[in-house]
Design a protein around this motif. Structure first.
Motif, short mmCIF file in Angstrom:
data_model
loop_
_atom_site.label_atom_id
_atom_site.label_comp_id
_atom_site.label_asym_id
_atom_site.label_seq_id
_atom_site.Cartn_x
_atom_site.Cartn_y
_atom_site.Cartn_z
N ASP A 1 0.82 -1.21 0.00
CA ASP A 1 0.00 0.00 0.00
C ASP A 1 0.86 1.27 0.00
O ASP A 1 0.47 2.29 -0.57
CB ASP A 1 -0.94 0.01 1.21
N LYS A 2 2.03 1.20 0.63
CA LYS A 2 2.93 2.35 0.66
C LYS A 2 3.58 2.59 -0.69
O LYS A 2 3.83 3.73 -1.08
CB LYS A 2 4.01 2.14 1.74
N ASP A 3 3.87 1.52 -1.42
CA ASP A 3 4.54 1.62 -2.72
C ASP A 3 4.18 0.40 -3.54
O ASP A 3 4.69 -0.69 -3.31
CB ASP A 3 6.05 1.72 -2.54
N ARG A 4 3.28 0.59 -4.50
CA ARG A 4 2.76 -0.55 -5.26
C ARG A 4 3.85 -1.36 -5.95
O ARG A 4 3.74 -2.58 -6.09
CB ARG A 4 1.76 -0.05 -6.31
N TRP A 5 4.92 -0.69 -6.40
CA TRP A 5 5.95 -1.40 -7.16
C TRP A 5 7.23 -1.60 -6.36
O TRP A 5 8.28 -1.86 -6.93
CB TRP A 5 6.23 -0.66 -8.47
N LYS A 6 7.13 -1.51 -5.05
CA LYS A 6 8.30 -1.82 -4.23
C LYS A 6 8.62 -3.29 -4.37
O LYS A 6 7.73 -4.15 -4.39
CB LYS A 6 8.01 -1.48 -2.76
N ASN A 7 9.90 -3.58 -4.46
CA ASN A 7 10.34 -4.94 -4.76
C ASN A 7 10.23 -5.89 -3.56
O ASN A 7 9.62 -6.95 -3.65
CB ASN A 7 11.79 -4.89 -5.26
N ALA A 8 10.82 -5.50 -2.43
CA ALA A 8 10.90 -6.41 -1.28
C ALA A 8 11.18 -5.63 -0.02
O ALA A 8 11.52 -4.44 -0.05
CB ALA A 8 12.00 -7.45 -1.50
N VAL A 9 11.04 -6.31 1.11
CA VAL A 9 11.41 -5.73 2.39
C VAL A 9 12.30 -6.73 3.12
O VAL A 9 11.98 -7.93 3.18
CB VAL A 9 10.16 -5.37 3.24
N ALA A 10 13.43 -6.25 3.63
CA ALA A 10 14.34 -7.11 4.39
C ALA A 10 13.84 -7.20 5.83
O ALA A 10 13.42 -6.20 6.42
CB ALA A 10 15.75 -6.53 4.36
N ILE A 11 13.86 -8.40 6.38
CA ILE A 11 13.39 -8.60 7.75
C ILE A 11 14.41 -9.42 8.55
O ILE A 11 15.25 -10.10 7.98
CB ILE A 11 12.01 -9.30 7.78
N SER A 12 14.28 -9.35 9.86
CA SER A 12 15.07 -10.20 10.74
C SER A 12 14.32 -11.50 10.96
O SER A 12 13.13 -11.60 10.69
CB SER A 12 15.29 -9.49 12.08
N HIS A 13 15.03 -12.50 11.48
CA HIS A 13 14.38 -13.78 11.77
C HIS A 13 13.21 -13.60 12.73
O HIS A 13 12.17 -14.26 12.60
CB HIS A 13 15.39 -14.76 12.38
N GLU A 14 13.36 -12.68 13.67
CA GLU A 14 12.34 -12.49 14.70
C GLU A 14 11.01 -12.00 14.11
O GLU A 14 9.94 -12.19 14.71
CB GLU A 14 12.83 -11.48 15.74
N LEU A 15 11.07 -11.37 12.94
CA LEU A 15 9.86 -10.83 12.32
C LEU A 15 9.14 -11.83 11.41
O LEU A 15 8.07 -11.53 10.88
CB LEU A 15 10.19 -9.56 11.52
N LEU A 16 9.71 -13.01 11.25
CA LEU A 16 9.10 -14.01 10.37
C LEU A 16 7.62 -14.28 10.67
O LEU A 16 6.80 -14.32 9.75
CB LEU A 16 9.88 -15.33 10.44
N PRO A 17 7.23 -14.45 11.94
CA PRO A 17 5.82 -14.72 12.21
C PRO A 17 4.87 -13.62 11.75
O PRO A 17 3.70 -13.89 11.45
CB PRO A 17 5.78 -14.87 13.74
N GLU A 18 5.38 -12.37 11.64
CA GLU A 18 4.52 -11.27 11.23
C GLU A 18 4.36 -11.18 9.72
O GLU A 18 3.39 -10.60 9.22
CB GLU A 18 5.09 -9.94 11.75
N TYR A 19 5.33 -11.76 8.98
CA TYR A 19 5.32 -11.63 7.52
C TYR A 19 4.97 -12.94 6.81
O TYR A 19 4.69 -12.93 5.61
CB TYR A 19 6.67 -11.14 7.03
#
Length: 316
Positions: free
Chosen positions: A230-248
């Motif tokens: 929603d913030k950027d329709r053509w954004k490629n990806a977001v880097a996350i930490s292992h701890e954030l896996l359950p949220e994504y």
């Protein structure tokens, strides 16, 4: 910005000499070669460019799948075009102009038109300044591959009339694929995760299956992923930490593994084992090279594969 190409009757000797003059004070500009008819084309950088009505000797960087689809074999392409799993065999024997594009190589090809991603002048400004003096250059943004990029590149190549039938066929395939996963998973969520060396990324709505999952198949995203889109329709990806896996991570997880050791470590983590997709056997491995691109051919073929995977309910 008006870009005109008025110099007539280039000869190869002059073109080769141009390689050494381009970086200096030369004011020559490229043009469609010979006396072929031309027309004005407005590219995605707002440039008004005189291009051949029926180009024959084309250099393409990132857009060769479109040319192949509409029956035009490129004279040369950039390195990334050879990474496409679905079209690289069709590019056998075609020259590479490298990455960054090699000015001297392009001069030797004597193209009548060049089509580049609009990323190129941002990362290779000096090189592209030189290349723009050789022949007409059209820049195209990476937006919707099917409904924006395809018609625009086909138009520049003089083949716009061939777009409609292909899109109708694609939409028929898409309808079948959407119905297949709707019956299989309903409103369950789907996420795309890529594990590379020292990098954990969730893909959104472009490459590595993003366009297929979000736009073609319209699979539901978890809240965190949808917020990024929603913030950027053509954004490629977001880097996350292992701890954030359950949220994504969604109910179904499409997984691209490029670092087997890191994947093995993650598999031993309690938070990984606790993911619904892992507990329910709904993790599906995707081949990295096959999903790297987001061109029309890759999208059409991987759309069918993803639909079959999600409908099967079997982890691979």
């Amino acid at each position: 910005m008006k870009v005109k190409y008025r110099v007539r009757g280039w000869h190869m000797a002059f073109m080769l000499a141009l390689v050494f003059a381009l970086a200096g004070c030369s004011t020559s500009t490229g043009k469609p070669s010979g006396d072929a008819p031309t027309r004005e084309f407005i590219d995605d950088m707002g440039r008004h460019v005189d291009i051949p009505t029926n180009p024959q000797n084309v250099v393409l960087c990132e857009f060769s799948p479109i040319a192949l689809t509409i029956g035009l074999k490129p004279a040369a392409v950039c390195n990334n075009d050879f990474l496409n799993s679905f079209t690289k065999a069709s590019l056998e024997g075609i020259e590479s102009v490298g990455d960054p594009p090699n000015v001297e190589k392009i001069v030797s090809i004597s193209p009548d038109l060049m089509v580049f991603s609009s990323v190129y002048p941002k990362i290779y400004r000096e090189v592209m300044d030189q290349i723009e003096k050789i022949a007409p250059v059209v820049y195209v943004n990476f937006t919707d591959p099917i409904y924006d990029v395809f018609p625009k590149v086909a138009d520049a190549l003089g083949k716009k009339s061939q777009v409609e039938d292909w899109i109708k066929g694609f939409e028929a395939d898409r309808t079948g694929a959407r119905e297949k996963i709707k019956q299989a998973i309903g409103d369950e969520t789907v996420s795309i995760l890529r594990i590379a060396k020292g990098d954990l990324r969730v893909y959104l709505s472009t490459n590595f299956g993003g366009y297929v999952v979000r736009n073609a198949l319209q699979a539901k995203a978890v809240a965190k992923v949808q917020a990024e889109i929603d913030k950027d329709r053509w954004k490629n990806a977001v880097a996350i930490s292992h701890e954030l896996l359950p949220e994504y991570a969604g109910d179904h997880l499409l997984l691209i593994v490029e670092d087997e050791e890191q994947y093995k470590e993650i598999q031993q983590m309690a938070l990984w084992k606790g993911l619904p997709a892992v507990k329910n056997g709904q993790v599906y491995l995707l081949e990295a090279g096959k999903y790297y691109n987001s061109d029309i051919i890759t999208i059409r073929e991987t759309m069918k594969e993803v639909a079959d995977l999600l409908a099967s309910g079997k982890s691979k």
